[in-house]
Design a protein around this motif. Structure first.
Motif, PDB file in Angstrom:
ATOM      1  N   ALA A 141       0.818  -1.212   0.000  1.00 15.18           N
ATOM      2  CA  ALA A 141       0.000   0.000   0.000  1.00 15.18           C
ATOM      3  C   ALA A 141       0.852   1.263   0.000  1.00 15.18           C
ATOM      4  CB  ALA A 141      -0.932   0.001   1.214  1.00 15.18           C
ATOM      5  N   ILE A 142       0.268   2.319  -0.557  1.00 18.73           N
ATOM      6  CA  ILE A 142       0.844   3.658  -0.495  1.00 18.73           C
ATOM      7  C   ILE A 142      -0.305   4.642  -0.301  1.00 18.73           C
ATOM      8  CG2 ILE A 142       0.838   3.830  -3.024  1.00 18.73           C
ATOM      9  CD1 ILE A 142       3.180   5.787  -2.806  1.00 18.73           C
ATOM     10  N   LEU A 143      -0.109   5.600   0.605  1.00 16.03           N
ATOM     11  CA  LEU A 143      -1.108   6.625   0.845  1.00 16.03           C
ATOM     12  C   LEU A 143      -0.539   7.975   0.433  1.00 16.03           C
ATOM     13  CD1 LEU A 143      -3.642   6.888   3.632  1.00 16.03           C
ATOM     14  CD2 LEU A 143      -2.320   8.927   3.105  1.00 16.03           C
ATOM     15  N   ALA A 144      -1.321   8.734  -0.333  1.00 14.63           N
ATOM     16  CA  ALA A 144      -0.894  10.054  -0.795  1.00 14.63           C
ATOM     17  C   ALA A 144      -1.862  11.110  -0.284  1.00 14.63           C
ATOM     18  CB  ALA A 144      -0.833  10.098  -2.326  1.00 14.63           C
ATOM     19  N   THR A 145      -1.311  12.233   0.112  1.00 11.75           N
ATOM     20  CA  THR A 145      -2.138  13.344   0.610  1.00 11.75           C
ATOM     21  C   THR A 145      -2.097  14.491  -0.382  1.00 11.75           C
ATOM     22  OG1 THR A 145      -0.261  14.292   1.826  1.00 11.75           O
ATOM     23  CG2 THR A 145      -1.647  12.715   2.990  1.00 11.75           C
ATOM     24  N   GLY A 146      -3.260  15.080  -0.641  1.00 16.93           N
ATOM     25  CA  GLY A 146      -3.348  16.216  -1.550  1.00 16.93           C
ATOM     26  C   GLY A 146      -3.173  17.534  -0.804  1.00 16.93           C
ATOM     27  N   LYS A 147      -3.372  18.614  -1.496  1.00 12.17           N
ATOM     28  CA  LYS A 147      -3.166  19.942  -0.942  1.00 12.17           C
ATOM     29  C   LYS A 147      -4.304  20.316  -0.002  1.00 12.17           C
ATOM     30  CE  LYS A 147      -1.945  24.664  -2.273  1.00 12.17           C
ATOM     31  NZ  LYS A 147      -0.679  24.621  -1.518  1.00 12.17           N
ATOM     32  N   MET A 148      -3.938  20.772   1.210  1.00 11.97           N
ATOM     33  CA  MET A 148      -4.947  21.228   2.156  1.00 11.97           C
ATOM     34  C   MET A 148      -5.629  22.484   1.623  1.00 11.97           C
ATOM     35  SD  MET A 148      -3.183  20.789   5.918  1.00 11.97           S
ATOM     36  CE  MET A 148      -4.596  21.641   6.640  1.00 11.97           C
ATOM     37  N   ARG A 149      -6.955  22.579   1.851  1.00 12.52           N
ATOM     38  CA  ARG A 149      -7.688  23.754   1.403  1.00 12.52           C
ATOM     39  C   ARG A 149      -8.964  23.908   2.231  1.00 12.52           C
ATOM     40  NH1 ARG A 149      -7.968  22.726  -4.534  1.00 12.52           N
ATOM     41  NH2 ARG A 149      -6.093  21.539  -4.047  1.00 12.52           N
ATOM     42  N   ASP A 150      -9.431  25.123   2.301  1.00 13.77           N
ATOM     43  CA  ASP A 150     -10.714  25.370   2.973  1.00 13.77           C
ATOM     44  C   ASP A 150     -11.846  24.927   2.056  1.00 13.77           C
ATOM     45  OD1 ASP A 150      -9.489  26.424   5.191  1.00 13.77           O
ATOM     46  OD2 ASP A 150      -9.612  28.496   4.495  1.00 13.77           O
ATOM     47  N   ALA A 151     -12.846  24.300   2.662  1.00 14.36           N
ATOM     48  CA  ALA A 151     -13.983  23.819   1.881  1.00 14.36           C
ATOM     49  C   ALA A 151     -15.266  24.002   2.687  1.00 14.36           C
ATOM     50  CB  ALA A 151     -13.799  22.349   1.516  1.00 14.36           C
ATOM     51  N   VAL A 152     -16.343  24.182   1.973  1.00 16.26           N
ATOM     52  CA  VAL A 152     -17.655  24.287   2.610  1.00 16.26           C
ATOM     53  C   VAL A 152     -18.140  22.884   2.934  1.00 16.26           C
ATOM     54  CG1 VAL A 152     -20.036  25.052   2.336  1.00 16.26           C
ATOM     55  CG2 VAL A 152     -18.171  26.405   1.347  1.00 16.26           C
ATOM     56  N   VAL A 153     -18.434  22.637   4.219  1.00 14.08           N
ATOM     57  CA  VAL A 153     -18.858  21.311   4.645  1.00 14.08           C
ATOM     58  C   VAL A 153     -20.151  21.426   5.452  1.00 14.08           C
ATOM     59  CG1 VAL A 153     -16.481  20.459   4.723  1.00 14.08           C
ATOM     60  CG2 VAL A 153     -17.520  21.416   6.784  1.00 14.08           C
ATOM     61  N   ALA A 154     -20.863  20.312   5.530  1.00 17.72           N
ATOM     62  CA  ALA A 154     -22.060  20.268   6.376  1.00 17.72           C
ATOM     63  C   ALA A 154     -21.622  20.101   7.821  1.00 17.72           C
ATOM     64  CB  ALA A 154     -22.959  19.111   5.953  1.00 17.72           C
ATOM     65  N   ALA A 155     -22.113  20.976   8.708  1.00 18.86           N
ATOM     66  CA  ALA A 155     -21.714  20.928  10.111  1.00 18.86           C
ATOM     67  C   ALA A 155     -22.868  21.349  11.002  1.00 18.86           C
ATOM     68  CB  ALA A 155     -20.510  21.841  10.349  1.00 18.86           C
ATOM     69  N   HIS A 156     -23.248  20.465  11.943  1.00 19.92           N
ATOM     70  CA  HIS A 156     -24.284  20.754  12.929  1.00 19.92           C
ATOM     71  C   HIS A 156     -25.591  21.220  12.268  1.00 19.92           C
ATOM     72  CE1 HIS A 156     -21.028  20.393  15.774  1.00 19.92           C
ATOM     73  NE2 HIS A 156     -20.381  21.378  15.182  1.00 19.92           N
ATOM     74  N   GLY A 157     -25.972  20.572  11.201  1.00 19.10           N
ATOM     75  CA  GLY A 157     -27.219  20.883  10.511  1.00 19.10           C
ATOM     76  C   GLY A 157     -27.155  22.126   9.656  1.00 19.10           C
ATOM     77  N   GLY A 158     -25.963  22.700   9.520  1.00 22.74           N
ATOM     78  CA  GLY A 158     -25.804  23.889   8.694  1.00 22.74           C
ATOM     79  C   GLY A 158     -24.580  23.779   7.817  1.00 22.74           C
TER      80      GLY A 158
END
Length: 417
Positions: A362-379
């Motif tokens: 196995a190999i695991l690769a990580t992409g570039k961190m970025r801010d994203a709009v996510v669903a959180a606490h019903g909003g």
């Protein structure tokens, strides 16, 4: 006449490239005298003369790639002049071979007798080839033998103009500088300057075909072999890092999360042998860290990651990166990793299909961190996120095992501290 073939330089590679000859045709050499600097994918190796005698022919010039076992030097060797002490392997080989002295005497003296290519002589009363990584002086390369010559002649390499292929400082360059007196050591005359940045790779942007050498040549071979040998499957996911506080050592966090994934699904920390088929699951986590350089991609081993503190992991990472950048990687750090990690997100990219190097699973690769709009606490909320890509060998692991491994990785990565 005796033909000395290129020996196995201990890198597990089928060939090596000539960097610089330290001898010329017609020279009289002593056993164990440095003959040639050869570059493998990972290091520059000085090959000593296996005999005392006269150099009759050099089989290749700087930049030529010589296959292991192919002719390297033809000698007019003195009787009984083979380098001592011989290695245990060489002694066993000699004992196993039938006596050929009478046969050789019967042949013409001009007939060339090929050497086995396994006895490489000794340097400084040792039975091992001198193996030392290339070093950099400013933006020029220096081989071990040339660096030793510069110390002997008291020449400051930073003032030497290289004439060798691809910016290599040769022995002739050092001798010329010593004769001119223009490169004497001047540590007292000027303060030390900051180390120069590594140069860009010597691949000309000319629109012409250029031979692929050194690390890139090996990388091309390894990728082709991996593509042919592995049955890869990739799965992707996104980690929500909203709980992270303050500055984080991202690579250390990824290694810690990798160990958490291995704890959940040990089969991803394994080697697979298709000839059995058989699998070897490892108790220790030896992480192969992919490091991008101008010369190509290196994978260096970080050992026993599961038992180290964050501080110890950071020290190991700094050492590995410095060794890769300086091309001073111990051979033991280039093999033996049990799972692989690649952080392509340093530059750009979200998801990828990273290539596994056999026998890893196995190999695991990580992409570039970025801010994203996510669903959180019903909003809706904006959180920092990290895209993840896991490629695994489907012959060794199931999709369920890979998914559970990735879930455990994400669970640990998303923790606050």
């Amino acid at each position: 006449m005796r033909v000395f073939n290129l020996p196995d330089l201990g890198e597990g590679l089928p060939d090596a490239e000539i960097v610089e000859w330290h001898v010329a045709e017609g020279d009289q050499v002593q056993a164990d005298e440095p003959m040639v600097s050869m570059e493998t994918a990972k290091a520059v190796v000085d090959v000593p003369a296996p005999f005392t005698g006269k150099i009759v022919k050099l089989h290749g010039g700087p930049g030529d790639v010589i296959e292991t076992g192919a002719p390297l030097v033809t000698f007019d060797a003195e009787e009984g002049a083979e380098a001592e002490p011989r290695s245990t392997e060489a002694q066993e080989q000699a004992e196993a071979e039938p006596e050929t002295e009478s046969t050789e005497k019967a042949t013409s003296e001009s007939e060339e007798r090929e050497d086995s290519g396994t006895v490489v002589g000794a340097m400084e009363s040792s039975n091992e080839v001198v193996r030392e990584q290339v070093s950099w002086v400013g933006d020029h390369k220096v081989t071990p033998a040339v660096r030793a010559l510069a110390r002997k002649l008291k020449v400051d390499l930073s003032g030497v103009e290289p004439t060798g292929a691809r910016g290599v400082i040769t022995a002739k360059d050092v001798k010329r500088a010593a004769e001119s007196g223009g490169a004497e050591r001047s540590a007292q005359k000027a303060p030390p300057s900051a180390p120069a940045a590594r140069p860009t790779p010597s691949i000309p942007v000319s629109g012409e075909w250029t031979p692929v050498r050194g690390t890139r040549r090996t990388m091309a071979r390894a990728m082709a072999e991996a593509h042919a040998a592995i049955v890869p499957t990739s799965i992707t996911e996104v980690a929500d890092l909203a709980l992270w506080e303050g500055k984080q050592d991202i690579t250390v966090r990824m290694i810690r999360a990798l160990c958490a994934g291995v704890k959940r699904e040990p089969v991803l920390n394994a080697w697979f042998d298709p000839d059995g088929p058989k699998i070897q699951v490892h108790p220790a986590v030896h992480v192969g860290i992919a490091v991008d350089t101008p010369d190509g991609l290196f994978v260096s081993k970080l050992s026993d990651a599961e038992s180290k503190t964050p501080g110890e992991l950071r020290e190991d990472l700094n050492r590995l990166r410095e060794n890769v950048q300086n091309r001073s990687i111990p051979p033991s750090d280039l093999t033996g990793y049990t799972i692989m990690l690649s952080n392509v997100g340093v530059y750009a990219g979200q998801y990828t299909t990273p290539v596994i190097t056999p026998p890893c699973v196995a190999i695991l690769a990580t992409g570039k961190m970025r801010d994203a709009v996510v669903a959180a606490h019903g909003g809706m909320a904006v959180h920092p996120t990290m895209p993840l890509s896991l490629t695994f060998d489907h012959r060794a692991a199931t999709g369920g095992e890979a998914a559970r491994f990735l879930a455990a990785f994400i669970e640990d990565l998303q923790l606050a501290g």
